[in-house]
Design an enzyme around this catalytic site. Sequence first.
Site, PDB file in Angstrom:
ATOM      1  CE1 TYR A 176       0.065   2.050   4.249  1.00  0.00           C
ATOM      2  CE2 TYR A 176       1.023  -0.139   4.442  1.00  0.00           C
ATOM      3  CZ  TYR A 176       0.825   1.135   4.945  1.00  0.00           C
ATOM      4  OH  TYR A 176       1.404   1.494   6.133  1.00  0.00           O
ATOM      5  CE  LYS A 190       3.087   3.385   3.159  1.00  0.00           C
ATOM      6  NZ  LYS A 190       3.437   3.614   4.574  1.00  0.00           N
ATOM      7  CD  GLU A 249       9.543   2.137  10.830  1.00  0.00           C
ATOM      8  OE1 GLU A 249       9.502   3.091  10.031  1.00  0.00           O
ATOM      9  OE2 GLU A 249       9.574   0.941  10.456  1.00  0.00           O
ATOM     10  CG  LEU A 271       8.216   2.636   5.074  1.00  0.00           C
ATOM     11  CD1 LEU A 271       8.066   1.380   4.217  1.00  0.00           C
ATOM     12  CD2 LEU A 271       6.853   3.251   5.386  1.00  0.00           C
TER      13      LEU A 271
END
Length: 283
Positions: free
Chosen positions: A33, A148, A180, A205
């Site tokens: 996505y 992702k 993160e 990411l």
Amino acid sequence: MSRIVYVNGRFVPFEEATIPIMDRGFLFADGIYEVSAVLDGRLVDNEAHLARLDRSLGEIGIRNPHTIAEWTRLEEELVTRNNLREGLVYMEVTRGVAERDFAFPPEGTPPTVVMFTQAKTVSANPLAERGAKVISVEDLRWKRRDIKSVALLAQVLAKQQAAAAGVAEAWMHEDGFVTEGGSSTAFIITEDGRIVTRPLSTALLPGITRRAVMRLAEENGLTVEERAFTIEEALAAAEAFFTSASAFVMPVVEIDGNRVGGGQPGPMTRRLRDLYLDMAKAG
């Protein structure tokens, strides 16, 4: 008027949008996505988001069904049909529909493509004025976090912990260091003014807003340092913030119930947010 969404080549009312139960995105989270922000009816830093979408699809062997130009045209059409001035465009591509089997379906199986918009206040977000609170949680994710993927259960659990604690975000950590946020990139600013964030690897990411903020910082004479940092270092920092397509630059004023800096958004974070907003509005 009903929200219009895009499903496999058709713009349809939200209520009419359906996906077969044998879609591999539903059965295996076998898909990718991407999310682009919309400000003043325009897509923000969109080519970078589409490049990341293409990379993630390639990493798991799904053919990208559209060129960047085609994706952009579809996004802009969706924004127009929904009269979206500010918010997000969500895109998802799965490996398609096939009988349930772990192995990939036969070559030539068309991927599933879904897109929708969400209206959201991203520029004049009240949270940016008072600052966000976060908690720290263990990072439970797989080892290819640079992709992702729609497989977001660990992030869902982390974000639910944050929601239950009444805070805006969860900062995940592994081996003593912050990786993160549940849906964001974590930053701190040291007492001597260095902007610190973890270097890219398969552990996190490659944030598009992260990259833009780092570039803007360097263009404006600020020092950016890519290295890992701990929760303890974050608590001792002058300022902290996180970035994402939906938050832009969000000040962090509290971690695990402890104030960061003066317990209010700091001047460097405010400056970075203003720089990013100026870039986004310029188109």
